[in-house]
Motif scaffolding. Structure first.
Motif, PDB file in Angstrom:
ATOM      1  N   PHE A 104     -16.192  -6.807  -7.729  1.00  0.00           N
ATOM      2  CA  PHE A 104     -16.295  -5.558  -6.803  1.00  0.00           C
ATOM      3  C   PHE A 104     -16.759  -4.152  -7.675  1.00  0.00           C
ATOM      4  O   PHE A 104     -16.560  -3.178  -6.928  1.00  0.00           O
ATOM      5  N   THR A 116     -20.746  -5.917  -2.437  1.00  0.00           N
ATOM      6  CA  THR A 116     -19.060  -6.233  -2.221  1.00  0.00           C
ATOM      7  C   THR A 116     -18.309  -4.911  -1.984  1.00  0.00           C
ATOM      8  O   THR A 116     -17.547  -4.888  -1.322  1.00  0.00           O
ATOM      9  N   GLN A 120     -16.456  -4.127   1.486  1.00  0.00           N
ATOM     10  CA  GLN A 120     -15.126  -3.930   1.650  1.00  0.00           C
ATOM     11  C   GLN A 120     -14.459  -2.552   1.475  1.00  0.00           C
ATOM     12  O   GLN A 120     -13.316  -2.447   2.278  1.00  0.00           O
ATOM     13  N   ARG A 123     -14.720  -1.888   5.153  1.00  0.00           N
ATOM     14  CA  ARG A 123     -13.885  -2.902   5.906  1.00  0.00           C
ATOM     15  C   ARG A 123     -12.635  -2.407   5.948  1.00  0.00           C
ATOM     16  O   ARG A 123     -11.995  -2.013   7.066  1.00  0.00           O
ATOM     17  N   TRP A 124     -12.201  -1.664   4.675  1.00  0.00           N
ATOM     18  CA  TRP A 124     -10.730  -1.141   4.707  1.00  0.00           C
ATOM     19  C   TRP A 124     -10.791  -0.111   5.606  1.00  0.00           C
ATOM     20  O   TRP A 124      -9.902   0.404   6.051  1.00  0.00           O
ATOM     21  N   ASP A 577     -12.437 -11.338  -0.014  1.00  0.00           N
ATOM     22  CA  ASP A 577     -12.114  -9.989   0.670  1.00  0.00           C
ATOM     23  C   ASP A 577     -10.886  -9.322   0.956  1.00  0.00           C
ATOM     24  O   ASP A 577     -10.645  -8.082   0.807  1.00  0.00           O
ATOM     25  N   ASP A 578      -9.891 -10.293   0.970  1.00  0.00           N
ATOM     26  CA  ASP A 578      -8.612  -9.696   1.048  1.00  0.00           C
ATOM     27  C   ASP A 578      -8.027  -9.086   0.263  1.00  0.00           C
ATOM     28  O   ASP A 578      -6.994  -8.576   0.110  1.00  0.00           O
ATOM     29  N   PHE A 580      -9.255  -7.076  -1.994  1.00  0.00           N
ATOM     30  CA  PHE A 580      -9.676  -5.622  -2.383  1.00  0.00           C
ATOM     31  C   PHE A 580      -8.754  -4.631  -1.207  1.00  0.00           C
ATOM     32  O   PHE A 580      -8.806  -5.060  -0.024  1.00  0.00           O
ATOM     33  N   SER A 581      -8.595  -3.676  -1.855  1.00  0.00           N
ATOM     34  CA  SER A 581      -7.891  -2.717  -1.040  1.00  0.00           C
ATOM     35  C   SER A 581      -7.750  -1.363  -1.827  1.00  0.00           C
ATOM     36  O   SER A 581      -7.774  -1.266  -2.884  1.00  0.00           O
TER      37      SER A 581
END
Ligand SMILES: *[C@@H]1O[C@H](CO)[C@@H](O)[C@H](O)[C@H]1NC(C)=O
Ligand SMILES: *[C@@H]1O[C@H](CO)[C@@H](O)[C@H](O)[C@H]1NC(C)=O
Ligand SMILES: *[C@@H]1O[C@H](CO)[C@@H](O)[C@H](O)[C@H]1NC(C)=O
Ligand SMILES: *[C@@H]1O[C@H](CO)[C@@H](O)[C@H](O)[C@H]1NC(C)=O
Ligand SMILES: *[C@@H]1O[C@H](CO)[C@@H](O)[C@H](O)[C@H]1NC(C)=O
Length: 666
Positions: A104, A116, A120, A123-124, A577-578, A580-581
């Motif tokens: 990432f 990436t 993400q 997406r977040w 993907d999950d 990443f936060s």
């Protein structure tokens, strides 16, 4: 008497708790448990009282490719994008240095963002913030840096990367059934890497203002597009009839833009830009509206170092001071370190004579970037500047610290005998800082970037929406709604230099008046603006988010090993993907160190004073001092001003460890 000052704080607290139902919501996205709060946080209609600030997304779609070829050199069999990080991570325990690029992104490097990270991040935002913000401020540098000689940037690539990032915003915030096609306004501004060659922009219209106007066609209001093509600046009325965001083209102020020369000469785009800004602010004042100023390169100025041409800084600081009843605050990017600055209106020298600005050197290096090396010394010089701020009189009662007291009339009353002495000391202090609201100063906030120079970051600013319950919502309105009636500009400025007379040449050797109009100050009866006292639109706090790429990239490596082992059974492509936060780094209010009750100039003045406390230009450690109990004081650490330490740590997004921070401090 100003009512705000005489209210006991308990009453204030109670008032705000009931006035704003969403003001005490859980931090957004701070963990699994808060997801529910996020969903329920926003009233179905009306303002959320928050905006998102994102800067320096700097996408580099080729990063994966570059990684792949780097990998091929030493380990051709490994899964390309994934194993790179786990390999270098083990090599390099301090997780710095070139080549430590994770899935990432490569935290702590000058590398740009892989797709990436961009994907993400959006997406977040989509999952956690989309319905929680009223508008988005996007302060530039969407294209990658020009930092790789073997893959020089091309014009097409720069455009493509700008388009790509604009599309991401559009994807997240589009709203098909609304008049403007977006759920909230997104306000971009031009970064020094969004153009080719970087840093260089001539006056407009030029191909970059045209191309970016296409890329940002969804974000620049129709009736502002002409203005944008002309100069790269525009205004977006993010809360119709209440609040506008003014997007400045800081390329015309930037020391490193060798195609222009400051804001003094009428032929310069910087001059024109300042004129435009003055008129915008004047129109907004006449409409009883407020403004947020945004730009890419901030007006950094410390010691002899400057990011802006001094003539632009002078005008800007003057404008901001004169329009202090209108401006809510200003946010910038570019520097990649989290910090703030105070503009001191006493440093403005141009209102009487426009000659001889102080000599200065560029803060940014020859490539127009603010290099990692200069960041530490810049932060130290800020602290030094702040150590010279006027200090409040020492309180007689030593129960509370004087900073808390100086603004609070009630608490400040000392015991009888020294009442008079104290009162006049306090008066003198308040006079020095421009009254109880510190109106001598204005504040600029700089958010660190998404590009992981340290860790990728985002910022959410919360503002006061008391009394705005019935405000029109941007997405419900047509653009016509916002049409700004033009205002005659010839009539009423304080120092009005008649343009026609000016053209006829100066007569005689009298003192030369400035070649521009000095904006009028707020009317005498105007209450302090939202930057100075808490009222509708005042910024209350911000929450700084970061993604710990060290952890995240490690988890990706682990997950990929697992999936490699199971791939024999053919479970397909793993999904990282999950993993990443973003998480909360800190929050200016609910915070043990900053504890800022709001983001007014007064609060930042206090914070700056606390950061500067015990500043010593000698920077010598008194490690051998003997304290009262006769014990040797423990090294530097225990002596360090913890507020300064925290400020430093946050400047680098929590990325530097204690030893690295020690090195900066000494
Ligand atoms: C990022 O998202 C785009 C679609 O928005 C997709 O085409 C692309 O493959 C994604 N890239 C990565 C590396 O996830
Ligand atoms: C918002 O401003 C009003 C004054 O207009 C004040 O009474 C209220 O306490 C403020 N709200 C917050 C949450 O600070
Ligand atoms: C990031 O994660 C690493 C590894 O898990 C940890 O050591 C470090 O303290 C974290 N940094 C921050 C700022 O939370
Ligand atoms: C995957 O398999 C290798 C040996 O083939 C082993 O060393 C490694 O620990 C395994 N990884 C996981 C996460 O199970
Ligand atoms: C400044 O120094 C004094 C005396 O050494 C100390 O009591 C105080 O805590 C220091 N202030 C900060 C913010 O570190």
């Amino acid at each position: 008497m100003i009512p705000f000052l005489s209210l006991p704080s308990a009453v204030l607290l109670a008032a705000c708790a009931s006035a704003i139902p969403v003001s005490d919501q859980q931090p957004l996205g701070s963990g699994v448990s808060s997801d529910a709060d996020i969903i329920s946080g926003r009233p179905s209609r009306g303002l959320a009282g928050r905006f998102l600030h994102i800067t320096g997304t700097g996408v580099y779609p080729n990063a994966a490719q570059r990684l792949r070829s780097a990998l091929a050199d030493y380990s051709p069999d490994l899964h390309p994008d994934i194993h790179y990080e786990s390999g270098t991570d083990k090599d390099d325990a301090c997780h710095r240095g070139k080549g430590s690029a994770g899935y990432f992104g490569a935290q702590g490097t000058e590398c740009d963002s892989p797709l990436t990270l961009i994907n993400q991040t959006f997406r977040w935002i989509d999952q956690n913030l989309k319905d929680q913000v009223d508008f988005v401020i996007w302060t530039g540098d969407s294209a990658r840096h020009d930092n790789d000689e073997s893959i020089p940037r091309t014009e097409d690539e720069v455009i493509q990367l700008n388009d790509l990032t604009a599309d991401k915003f559009y994807e997240v915030f589009q709203k098909k059934d609304s008049p403007r096609g977006l759920s909230v306004p997104v306000v971009p501004t031009i970064g020094n890497n969004d153009i080719m060659p970087h840093n260089i922009m001539k006056d407009g219209p030029n191909r970059w203002t045209k191309r970016l106007s296409d890329a940002w066609s969804k974000f620049i209001p129709e009736h502002q597009r002409h203005s944008f093509v002309e100069g790269g600046w525009f205004t977006s009325e993010v809360i119709p009839n209440k609040l506008a965001v003014i997007s400045l083209n800081t390329m015309y102020f930037f020391e490193s833009n060798s195609a222009v020369d400051g804001c003094k000469s009428k032929s310069e785009p910087g001059f024109e830009h300042m004129e435009w800004l003055r008129v915008q602010l004047k129109i907004l004042r006449s409409r009883d509206m407020k403004a947020i100023l945004i730009g890419h390169v901030p007006p950094a100025r410390s010691g002899p170092k400057r990011s802006w041409d001094e003539t632009c800084w002078q005008k800007y600081t003057l404008w901001v001071h004169q329009f202090r009843d209108v401006i809510v605050g200003s946010v910038y990017g570019h520097m990649n370190i989290d910090h703030f600055m105070l503009q001191d209106s006493h440093k403005v020298k141009i209102a009487d004579t426009s000659d001889n600005p102080e000599s200065s050197t560029a803060l940014d290096d020859h490539s127009g970037e603010f290099s990692a090396l200069s960041r530490s010394s810049y932060l130290s010089s800020l602290r030094k500047d702040w150590s010279k701020l006027p200090s409040p009189p020492k309180p007689k009662s030593n129960k509370a610290d004087s900073l808390e007291e100086w603004a609070d009339d009630d608490e400040f009353v000392p015991t009888d005998d020294d009442r008079h002495a104290q009162k006049s000391k306090k008066k003198r202090f308040l006079k020095k800082i421009g009254g109880p609201f510190a109106e001598r100063y204005s504040v600029t906030l700089v958010s660190p970037s998404l590009v992981p120079n340290y860790f990728p970051t985002l910022r959410i600013v919360e503002y006061n929406i008391t009394g705005l319950e019935d405000a029109a919502i941007w997405s419900d309105t047509q653009e016509e709604y916002l049409e700004v009636e033009s205002l005659s500009d010839d009539d009423d400025d304080a120092v009005s230099i008649d343009k026609k007379k000016k053209k006829k040449k100066k007569k005689g050797g009298k003192k030369k008046p400035p070649n521009f109009k000095v904006p009028e100050p707020p009317s005498k009866s105007a209450p302090p603006g939202p930057a100075y006292s808490n009222q509708p639109l005042t910024w209350l706090k911000y929450t700084q988010y970061f993604a710990n790429l060290t952890t995240i990239n490690e988890q990706v490596s682990t997950a990929s090993e697992q999936s490699d082992n199971s791939s024999v059974t053919g479970t397909g492509k793993p999904n990282f993907d999950d993993i990443f936060s973003f998480e909360v780094e800190y929050d200016t209010r609910d915070d043990h160190t900053y504890k800022m009750k709001d983001l007014t100039v007064r609060s930042f003045f206090k914070l700056a004073t606390r950061i500067a406390e015990n500043y010593s230009s000698k920077r010598k450690s008194n490690s051998n001092e003997i304290d009262a109990e006769g014990k040797k004081k423990k090294k530097k650490k225990s002596k360090t001003n913890q507020v300064w330490r925290t400020f430093l740590q946050r400047a680098f997004v929590g990325f530097l460890d204690d030893d690295e921070l020690d090195d900066i401090e000494t």
